[in-house]
Design an enzyme around this catalytic site. Structure first.
Site: not given
Ligand code: AMP
Length: 171
Positions: A59, A96
């Site tokens: 993006r 994560e």
């Protein structure tokens, strides 16, 4: 600015439970909002003698290309592994769960190029921090890290070079 914020939609539990995904596709798809977002960001950098915009897959390419066009610069792509055809340098960074890598062409810059790194959203800052680490050894001057929006509560900017983070919308 509130109108731009409101057009970004919240998608709960995407891509996994507990995450509120900020969906910017609604902003991109709205002609007036997209134009305003690009104009506001580009205005900040007019006259700053920027040489290159660095866009982060995927993006970041959208904002990056629009900014490059407005500022009359080139755009350099930072891509997922195995996508760039010429000689690359790469960086791995922690997510994560697990880790990821990004690559850039070895010959992307001229010595001393002033660059802006563009991405859609600043969350934890891990991705942008990796790109900063990747390109700061390449002889460039990082003018600013630019985002359409920032999740302020995650304090991602604390991972980025002091005073060099700008986001149009604070979410
Ligand atoms: P980060 O490295 O945590 O700053 O986030 C990296 C990328 O993940 C950003 O460029 C976003 O495209 C995407 N991302 C992370 N969290 C979110 C979220 N809550 N909503 C939408 N995109 C996100």
């Amino acid at each position: 600015m509130d109108e731009l914020k409101q057009i970004i939609r919240d998608i709960p539990d995407f891509p996994k439970k507990g995450i509120i995904f900020k969906d910017i596709t609604t902003l991109l798809a709205d002609a007036k909002s997209f134009q305003r977002m690009v104009d506001l960001l580009a205005h900040r950098y007019i006259g700053e003698k920027i040489d290159q915009i660095v866009g982060i897959e995927a993006r970041g390419f959208i904002l990056g290309a629009a900014l490059a066009y407005k500022l009359g610069t080139g755009i350099t792509l930072v891509r997922k592994p195995g996508k760039l055809p010429s000689q690359t340098r790469s960086i791995s960074y922690e997510l994560e769960y697990g880790s990821d890598s990004l690559e850039i062409h070895e010959d992307a810059f001229k010595e001393g190029d002033r660059v802006i790194i563009a991405d859609d959203l600043l969350a934890t800052g891990g991705t942008m921090a990796a790109v900063v680490a990747l390109i700061e050894k390449m002889g460039v001057e990082i003018h600013e890290c630019a985002f359409m929006a920032e999740l302020e509560f995650l304090d991602g900017r604390s991972k980025l070079p002091e005073g060099k983070t700008y986001s149009l919308l604070k979410l």
